[in-house]
Design an enzyme around this catalytic site. Structure first.
Site, PDB file in Angstrom:
ATOM      1  N   CYS A   1      11.249   0.312  -9.383  1.00 35.43           N
ATOM      2  CA  CYS A   1      10.798   0.011  -8.007  1.00 35.43           C
ATOM      3  C   CYS A   1       9.753   0.823  -7.553  1.00 35.43           C
ATOM      4  O   CYS A   1       8.840   0.496  -6.715  1.00 35.43           O
ATOM      5  CB  CYS A   1      11.851  -0.141  -7.093  1.00 35.43           C
ATOM      6  SG  CYS A   1      13.328  -1.343  -7.481  1.00 35.43           S
ATOM      7  N   THR A   2       9.844   1.871  -8.104  1.00 37.11           N
ATOM      8  CA  THR A   2       8.658   3.157  -7.581  1.00 37.11           C
ATOM      9  C   THR A   2       7.551   2.641  -8.336  1.00 37.11           C
ATOM     10  O   THR A   2       6.192   2.662  -7.469  1.00 37.11           O
ATOM     11  CB  THR A   2       9.126   4.505  -8.173  1.00 37.11           C
ATOM     12  OG1 THR A   2      10.397   4.858  -7.402  1.00 37.11           O
ATOM     13  CG2 THR A   2       8.100   5.279  -7.766  1.00 37.11           C
TER      14      THR A   2
END
Length: 158
Positions: free
Chosen positions: A45-46
């Protein structure tokens, strides 16, 4: 609810970072990218958020707003946004209202255990508020580029 390309995107109002409230219908006149991700501050997600962040000037040039959505609380979203210097808002969807409107809550397996979670998915909504493209079961590498190309093509055709 089943979403179909060309259909009006489901309207919603949700709490977002920066003390804002996002109401989809208020964004008419601009294209909107909604990307749903499983959990703030996790590696995939980062990376995904960073890929959108690094292309924001191109999205803005194509009259496109980018919004990230997950079930994390607003504090987790604020921390994620600040730590990664995201230049777009993140929606906190703890009660899964927005996730369910876009049908991204799926049965997932992690370490042999099943649980309900967000299937990484992205939706491109045109300036009229209609669903133009959708990507489900997204793999992060190259995804933001693909979404950007679709947003630019949609904008150019508009």
């Amino acid at each position: 609810m089943t979403l179909a390309i060309g259909q009006s995107a489901p309207s919603f109002t949700a709490t977002a970072t920066g003390g804002t409230t996002v109401t989809l219908s208020e964004l008419k006149g601009r294209q909107v990218v909604l990307f749903f991700y499983p959990k703030a501050s996790t590696p995939g997600c980062t990376t995904e958020g960073g890929d959108f962040r690094d292309r924001m000037s191109d999205f803005e040039a194509a009259n496109t707003v980018v919004l990230g959505v997950s079930r994390d609380g607003i504090r987790a979203q604020e921390n994620f946004k600040a730590k990664q210097a995201f230049n777009f808002e993140l929606i906190s969807d703890k009660d899964e209202t927005v996730c369910r409107l876009f049908d991204v809550i799926k049965l997932k397996k992690l370490y042999g255990k099943e649980h309900m979670g967000i299937e990484r998915s992205t939706f491109l909504i045109d300036a009229e508020g209609k669903l133009a493209r959708e990507w489900r079961g997204v793999k992060v590498p190259g995804h933001a580029d693909e979404v950007l190309e679709a947003a630019q093509a949609l904008y150019a055709a508009g």
